[in-house]
Design a protein around this motif. Structure first.
Motif, PDB file in Angstrom:
ATOM      1  N   GLU A 123      -7.399  -0.257   3.114  1.00 43.55           N
ATOM      2  CA  GLU A 123      -8.264   0.792   2.591  1.00 43.55           C
ATOM      3  C   GLU A 123      -8.878   0.349   1.274  1.00 43.55           C
ATOM      4  O   GLU A 123      -8.407  -0.593   0.644  1.00 43.55           O
ATOM      5  CB  GLU A 123      -7.482   2.096   2.388  1.00 43.55           C
ATOM      6  CG  GLU A 123      -6.345   1.994   1.382  1.00 43.55           C
ATOM      7  CD  GLU A 123      -5.587   3.302   1.216  1.00 43.55           C
ATOM      8  OE1 GLU A 123      -5.690   4.181   2.101  1.00 43.55           O
ATOM      9  OE2 GLU A 123      -4.903   3.458   0.191  1.00 43.55           O
ATOM     10  N   ASP A 124      -9.959   1.030   0.894  1.00 43.58           N
ATOM     11  CA  ASP A 124     -10.640   0.786  -0.361  1.00 43.58           C
ATOM     12  C   ASP A 124     -10.999  -0.702  -0.500  1.00 43.58           C
ATOM     13  O   ASP A 124     -11.532  -1.291   0.428  1.00 43.58           O
ATOM     14  CB  ASP A 124      -9.776   1.278  -1.532  1.00 43.58           C
ATOM     15  CG  ASP A 124     -10.599   1.590  -2.771  1.00 43.58           C
ATOM     16  OD1 ASP A 124     -11.244   2.647  -2.800  1.00 43.58           O
ATOM     17  OD2 ASP A 124     -10.601   0.762  -3.701  1.00 43.58           O
ATOM     18  N   ARG A 173     -15.197   2.862  10.665  1.00 43.86           N
ATOM     19  CA  ARG A 173     -13.750   2.597  10.580  1.00 43.86           C
ATOM     20  C   ARG A 173     -13.511   1.422   9.646  1.00 43.86           C
ATOM     21  O   ARG A 173     -14.398   0.610   9.404  1.00 43.86           O
ATOM     22  CB  ARG A 173     -13.170   2.245  11.955  1.00 43.86           C
ATOM     23  CG  ARG A 173     -13.811   1.003  12.573  1.00 43.86           C
ATOM     24  CD  ARG A 173     -13.094   0.494  13.793  1.00 43.86           C
ATOM     25  NE  ARG A 173     -13.807  -0.634  14.397  1.00 43.86           N
ATOM     26  CZ  ARG A 173     -13.230  -1.602  15.105  1.00 43.86           C
ATOM     27  NH1 ARG A 173     -11.924  -1.582  15.330  1.00 43.86           N
ATOM     28  NH2 ARG A 173     -13.947  -2.591  15.612  1.00 43.86           N
ATOM     29  N   ASN A 174     -12.296   1.338   9.147  1.00 48.97           N
ATOM     30  CA  ASN A 174     -11.810   0.109   8.526  1.00 48.97           C
ATOM     31  C   ASN A 174     -11.170  -0.708   9.639  1.00 48.97           C
ATOM     32  O   ASN A 174     -10.258  -0.239  10.323  1.00 48.97           O
ATOM     33  CB  ASN A 174     -10.805   0.414   7.422  1.00 48.97           C
ATOM     34  CG  ASN A 174     -11.473   0.965   6.178  1.00 48.97           C
ATOM     35  OD1 ASN A 174     -12.650   0.725   5.934  1.00 48.97           O
ATOM     36  ND2 ASN A 174     -10.734   1.720   5.384  1.00 48.97           N
ATOM     37  N   ASP A 227     -15.298   0.793   2.032  1.00 51.05           N
ATOM     38  CA  ASP A 227     -14.518   1.999   1.766  1.00 51.05           C
ATOM     39  C   ASP A 227     -14.370   2.181   0.250  1.00 51.05           C
ATOM     40  O   ASP A 227     -13.704   1.400  -0.416  1.00 51.05           O
ATOM     41  CB  ASP A 227     -13.141   1.853   2.430  1.00 51.05           C
ATOM     42  CG  ASP A 227     -12.276   3.090   2.277  1.00 51.05           C
ATOM     43  OD1 ASP A 227     -12.780   4.129   1.812  1.00 51.05           O
ATOM     44  OD2 ASP A 227     -11.084   3.008   2.626  1.00 51.05           O
ATOM     45  N   SER A 281     -10.188  -3.829   2.423  1.00 54.01           N
ATOM     46  CA  SER A 281     -10.601  -3.403   3.759  1.00 54.01           C
ATOM     47  C   SER A 281     -11.894  -4.091   4.171  1.00 54.01           C
ATOM     48  O   SER A 281     -12.636  -4.617   3.337  1.00 54.01           O
ATOM     49  CB  SER A 281     -10.799  -1.880   3.793  1.00 54.01           C
ATOM     50  OG  SER A 281     -11.896  -1.491   2.975  1.00 54.01           O
ATOM     51  N   ALA A 338     -15.081  -3.022   6.780  1.00 55.83           N
ATOM     52  CA  ALA A 338     -15.538  -1.845   7.522  1.00 55.83           C
ATOM     53  C   ALA A 338     -16.550  -2.169   8.612  1.00 55.83           C
ATOM     54  O   ALA A 338     -17.292  -3.145   8.539  1.00 55.83           O
ATOM     55  CB  ALA A 338     -16.143  -0.833   6.561  1.00 55.83           C
ATOM     56  N   LYS A 367      -4.917   2.935  -2.420  1.00 53.74           N
ATOM     57  CA  LYS A 367      -5.538   3.972  -3.259  1.00 53.74           C
ATOM     58  C   LYS A 367      -4.542   4.618  -4.221  1.00 53.74           C
ATOM     59  O   LYS A 367      -4.923   5.076  -5.299  1.00 53.74           O
ATOM     60  CB  LYS A 367      -6.204   5.032  -2.383  1.00 53.74           C
ATOM     61  CG  LYS A 367      -7.461   4.545  -1.689  1.00 53.74           C
ATOM     62  CD  LYS A 367      -8.102   5.634  -0.835  1.00 53.74           C
ATOM     63  CE  LYS A 367      -9.347   5.118  -0.141  1.00 53.74           C
ATOM     64  NZ  LYS A 367      -9.967   6.138   0.738  1.00 53.74           N
ATOM     65  N   GLY A 425       0.772  -1.228   0.000  1.00 52.37           N
ATOM     66  CA  GLY A 425       0.000   0.000   0.000  1.00 52.37           C
ATOM     67  C   GLY A 425       0.811   1.290   0.000  1.00 52.37           C
ATOM     68  O   GLY A 425       2.039   1.261  -0.102  1.00 52.37           O
ATOM     69  N   PRO A 426       0.098   2.408   0.125  1.00 55.02           N
ATOM     70  CA  PRO A 426      -1.364   2.510   0.261  1.00 55.02           C
ATOM     71  C   PRO A 426      -2.080   2.124  -1.040  1.00 55.02           C
ATOM     72  O   PRO A 426      -1.685   2.543  -2.126  1.00 55.02           O
ATOM     73  CB  PRO A 426      -1.606   3.980   0.615  1.00 55.02           C
ATOM     74  CG  PRO A 426      -0.427   4.696   0.073  1.00 55.02           C
ATOM     75  CD  PRO A 426       0.727   3.747   0.176  1.00 55.02           C
TER      76      PRO A 426
END
Length: 402
Positions: A219-220, A209-210, A171, A223, A225, A40, A37-38
């Motif tokens: 993230e995204d 939150r994740n 996310d 993840s 959530a 994204k 990552g990240p």
């Protein structure tokens, strides 16, 4: 949508080779850095790969030829899924990733014309992502009839209140399908819940939150959530099917879903197995003496090869029964592959980590990523223990006391 009545592709071997080439040439070189990552920051690169997959005619292979895709049967898609599973990016790049593929199947079978136009079509094209909100932190996921989330009908709308978690890939998603109680007074607990589509730009929706998975929140797409619905108002036209059909729809979604998971796990096993064998050959314990010469390592390699092969044959046999007799007739087989393949997956990953030594527990290989994120394989879609108990009870019905 996967159509089991499609005739087998005469060029399936060629199609599979195209997927193998793409995964090895385009995904293997980047997948480790992407999962580090990240995530994204890699979306532009991944979107470019998605466009390339479209141009090659390989995008969304589970969808029909009428929809401009390959129209593979469930059995044919299983072979593709194994190949894609060898990279953490495989299913995402080809738009057949969970939970999207399950939501596509659900909306294809039960969605209204409005729902298909607004939600299904952009999802199929890879223009948006979706998620599925069922599991609740306050209730045991192993007994899904215990739901606290409520969707109350008020005129032409539903008002949803509830708390969900492990809503995978929420996310960045555009909508979710929520499992909520609509008929609390129903005679059967299996007729109390319904599925409702909620666009995630709704002011009554909140991503809390994740959830960190063994320390990694992600993230995204990568993840899980925790989300909340507070007086979340959606039109009644967002109800999928009819009120009280939630569990019926869930079973329609889960049957093929467990096949998808198992074949993806087998793909992971194959990549991990290759890493384990290569490490055993390359690692020298002393000059001229490789790790591969140790009998314990040889045993692990032999056992892993046998277990992976057995898993594949077991899943393919289950698919054939599903296609010939339906998912209900293959209920025992579906439970069997779920816990068996999940167990093989974790055994193979653990052996590979041990063969890699200290390197295996670092993030310098994909092993730690898969160990963190696939440990849940023995929990989600029904804990192993529930499947084993259900299978045993079903088997024992055929026996009587003498």
């Amino acid at each position: 949508m996967i159509d089991s009545k499609n005739k087998p592709k005469t060029d399936l071997a060629g199609i599979l080779n195209q997927y193998r080439e793409f995964v090895k040439q385009e995904l293997f070189p980047i997948d480790l850095e992407v999962v580090q990552g990240p995530f994204k920051s890699y979306l532009p690169q991944l979107n470019a790969l998605r466009e390339k997959a479209k141009k090659l005619g390989l995008f969304a292979p589970h969808l029909s030829e009428k929809e401009g895709c390959l129209g593979l049967s469930l059995l044919e898609f299983a072979h593709v899924s194994e190949i894609l599973g060898q990279s953490p990016l495989g299913h995402y790049v080809f738009n057949c990733n969970a939970p999207d593929i399950g939501n596509m199947e659900l909306l294809h079978l039960f969605g209204s014309d409005f729902q298909k136009e607004k939600f299904l079509k952009p999802l199929q094209k890879g223009e948006i992502r979706s998620c599925f909100a069922m599991t609740e932190p306050e209730n045991a996921g192993s007994n899904p009839v215990n739901l606290s989330t409520v969707a109350r009908r008020e005129g032409d709308h539903y008002i949803i209140n509830g708390h969900k978690w492990f809503t995978t890939a929420a996310d960045g998603a555009s909508f979710t399908i929520v499992m909520a109680v609509t008929n609390p007074e129903a005679d059967s607990p299996y007729q109390k819940a319904s599925m409702v589509i909620v666009p995630l730009d709704n002011p009554g929706y909140q991503l809390l939150r994740n959830i960190p998975i063994m320390g990694e929140a992600g993230e995204d797409y990568f993840s899980h959530a925790e989300v909340k619905f507070t007086d979340c108002k959606v039109p009644a036209t967002h109800l999928i099917g009819e009120e009280g059909q939630g569990f019926v729809l869930a079973q329609e979604r889960l049957g093929p879903g467990r096949i998808h998971h198992c074949m993806r796990w087998i793909g992971i096993c194959e990549r991990v197995f290759s890493m384990m064998c290569q490490r055993a050959v390359d690692r020298e314990l002393s000059p001229g003496k490789s790790l591969a010469e140790k009998q314990t390592i040889q045993n692990w390699i032999a056992e892993s090869r046998a277990e992976i092969n057995a898993s594949r044959l077991m899943v393919l046999d289950t698919i054939r029964k599903m296609e010939e007799q339906g998912a209900k007739a293959a209920k025992e087989e579906i439970s069997t592959i779920k816990f068996f393949v999940a167990d093989v997956l974790m055994k193979v990953i653990d052996r590979a980590i041990q063969v890699h030594g200290a390197l295996g527990v670092t993030d310098d290989t994909l092993l730690s990523f898969w160990y963190r994120h696939e440990r849940g394989a023995r929990i989600y879609d029904g804990p192993d223990e529930v499947h084993k108990s259900s299978l045993a009870r079903s088997i024992l019905k055929n026996y009587q006391r003498k």
